[in-house]
Design a protein around this motif. Sequence first.
Motif, short mmCIF file in Angstrom:
data_model
loop_
_atom_site.label_atom_id
_atom_site.label_comp_id
_atom_site.label_asym_id
_atom_site.label_seq_id
_atom_site.Cartn_x
_atom_site.Cartn_y
_atom_site.Cartn_z
N PRO A 1 -17.91 16.91 -12.55
CA PRO A 1 -17.25 17.94 -12.94
C PRO A 1 -16.04 18.68 -12.22
N SER A 2 -15.57 17.89 -11.17
CA SER A 2 -14.45 18.50 -10.28
C SER A 2 -13.62 17.21 -9.71
N TYR A 3 -12.18 17.61 -9.60
CA TYR A 3 -11.30 16.47 -9.14
C TYR A 3 -11.52 16.33 -7.41
N GLU A 4 -11.44 15.20 -7.20
CA GLU A 4 -11.50 15.04 -5.74
C GLU A 4 -10.50 13.67 -5.56
N PRO A 5 -9.22 13.88 -4.92
CA PRO A 5 -8.57 12.98 -5.13
C PRO A 5 -8.68 11.69 -4.12
N ALA A 6 -8.25 10.49 -4.70
CA ALA A 6 -8.37 9.10 -4.24
C ALA A 6 -7.68 9.06 -2.92
N ALA B 1 -0.57 16.51 -1.79
CA ALA B 1 -1.48 16.75 -2.85
C ALA B 1 -0.50 16.51 -4.02
N GLN B 2 -0.64 15.68 -4.83
CA GLN B 2 0.45 15.57 -6.07
C GLN B 2 -0.10 16.68 -7.33
N PRO B 3 0.72 17.11 -7.82
CA PRO B 3 0.21 18.36 -8.78
C PRO B 3 -0.38 18.14 -10.07
N ILE B 4 -0.18 16.84 -10.55
CA ILE B 4 -0.67 16.55 -11.96
C ILE B 4 -2.12 15.74 -11.85
N GLN B 5 -3.20 16.41 -11.45
CA GLN B 5 -4.55 15.93 -11.44
C GLN B 5 -4.97 15.38 -12.84
N GLY B 6 -4.78 13.95 -12.67
CA GLY B 6 -5.52 13.11 -13.76
C GLY B 6 -6.78 12.25 -13.26
N TRP B 7 -7.25 11.53 -14.37
CA TRP B 7 -8.57 10.91 -13.80
C TRP B 7 -8.29 9.66 -13.00
N MET B 8 -7.22 9.06 -13.48
CA MET B 8 -6.84 7.90 -12.72
C MET B 8 -6.45 7.95 -11.17
N GLY B 9 -6.46 9.36 -10.66
CA GLY B 9 -6.01 9.47 -9.44
C GLY B 9 -7.39 9.97 -8.71
N ALA B 10 -8.36 10.07 -9.35
CA ALA B 10 -9.63 10.55 -8.60
C ALA B 10 -10.27 9.59 -7.80
N SER C 1 -2.10 9.42 -12.40
CA SER C 1 -2.62 10.79 -13.21
C SER C 1 -3.18 9.96 -14.42
N GLY C 2 -2.26 9.40 -15.39
CA GLY C 2 -3.37 8.95 -16.55
C GLY C 2 -3.12 7.59 -16.54
N GLY D 1 0.74 -0.92 0.00
CA GLY D 1 -0.18 -0.02 0.01
C GLY D 1 0.67 1.25 -0.10
N GLN D 2 2.08 1.21 -0.39
CA GLN D 2 2.96 2.51 -0.24
C GLN D 2 3.61 2.67 -1.61
N THR D 3 3.48 1.69 -2.58
CA THR D 3 4.36 1.92 -3.70
C THR D 3 3.42 1.57 -5.23
N ILE D 4 3.29 2.36 -6.02
CA ILE D 4 2.86 2.44 -7.24
C ILE D 4 4.00 2.40 -8.43
N VAL D 5 3.29 1.69 -9.55
CA VAL D 5 4.06 1.87 -10.91
C VAL D 5 3.17 2.91 -11.84
N GLY D 6 3.90 3.72 -12.39
CA GLY D 6 3.11 4.76 -13.17
C GLY D 6 3.95 5.41 -14.20
N ASP D 7 4.17 6.77 -14.11
CA ASP D 7 4.82 7.55 -15.17
C ASP D 7 6.27 7.21 -15.11
N SER D 8 6.92 8.17 -15.92
CA SER D 8 8.54 7.92 -16.07
C SER D 8 9.27 8.60 -14.72
#
Length: 426
Positions: free
Chosen positions: A290-295, A273-282, A303-304, A107-114
């Motif tokens: 209509p608005s972003y609420e972080p998961a 609060a991470q700064p790149i708000q994308g749909w996968m982080g909602a 993010s994506g 619950g502390q590690t994810i794989v995602g972007d570069s």
Amino acid sequence: MSTDRSASLSVSLSVSEEEARAEASALDAADPLRAHRDAFVGSESSLVYFDGNSLGRPLRATAEHAAAFVRDDWGGRLIRGWDEQWMDAPFTVGDDIGRIVLGAAPGQTIVGDSTTVLLYKLLRAAFDSVHAAAPARVEIVVDRDNFPTDRFLVEGIAAERGAVVRWIDVDLDGGVTADALTAAVGPRTAVVLLSHIAYRSGYMADAAALTAIVHEAGALMVWDLCHSIGAVPIEADAWGFDLAVGCTYKYLNGGPGSPAFAYVAERLQGALAQPIQGWMGAADVFAMGPSYEPASGMRRFLSGTPPITAMVGMRDMLALIESVGMDAVRAKSIALTEFAVRLADAWLAPLGVLVASPRDAGSRGGHVTLSHPAMREVTARLWDDDVIPDYRDPGGLRIGLSPLSTSFAEVADGLAKVAQALRALG
């Protein structure tokens, strides 16, 4: 260099190439990990690969699993794959990384972007959180010899957020010490970004001690693990890590451009609060609201759309590392780098080459840097001769030794070719 290690790998300064190759053969025969070398594509060739610290060799199993993924998972299940397994992949593979090579609870590690994108997210989130709570904390600390991406990100975030960069000067043959870090942090420090293993010299920082220094100063610590993950044991939870990022195409053999991973200690996840708000982080990915609420939890750092195909190779390497254990990987890594250092002393020092890496194995990661003004030209000659190191200014030839795919014979053959190339250049 320890007396016991020197005795077990007894290469004298007057050793001949024939003697070194004979000893390399004996070391390979006694290597408990030797059978795993055959699991890698290209291991049967005569090419000497000294760049596993930039891009690891692919596993033969990955070729099969990648084809099966295209045929069955992607081609067979199509969009159903997202519901069946792909939505969870960033977390399941992340937890594998945490368990096998990072020393992190689930619950502390994810794989995602570069690496660059994840470092940006965590570094900016850390700065914003600390600065909001304590406006006097405006400094981001980084060393001048950190990898360019790290330094560039620090400068960019400082410009965005009105922060101040606090630079640490370091010895290019070493890295950031406890004394240097202590002198750099204080009541103005918000966040510190350091590499666990220096990309140029291979110097391995005392991550637990340096993290404690940063915490004592009241700041957050971000670790770049790109040159250490999969090469040396890491205990992120036990060492008190706050945040960390690492790539997966070096010692985790995920392939060119395979996605990075991010670690955020559970105690911090709700506060950042991470700064790149994308749909996968909602909070509700498919609400399309209509608005972003972080998961909650680690999902908020996505993010994506996750790079599912690119996770195939790293899964295979993680399984192999788990089967042998990181302690065995580290033992082989030390043996390989010590063998390389002593051959460099025997064959290359008389040609003016300096070992620009720590000689103490406890302070050295998985690569060795050899310094000489002609190393750029030497590297070009070696590549033409199927010996593949890489070059880093000023005058550094990096010998990257991947414990599960590199043999002692490869080390001896490659360093003999380095000596030949230097002699040919006069």
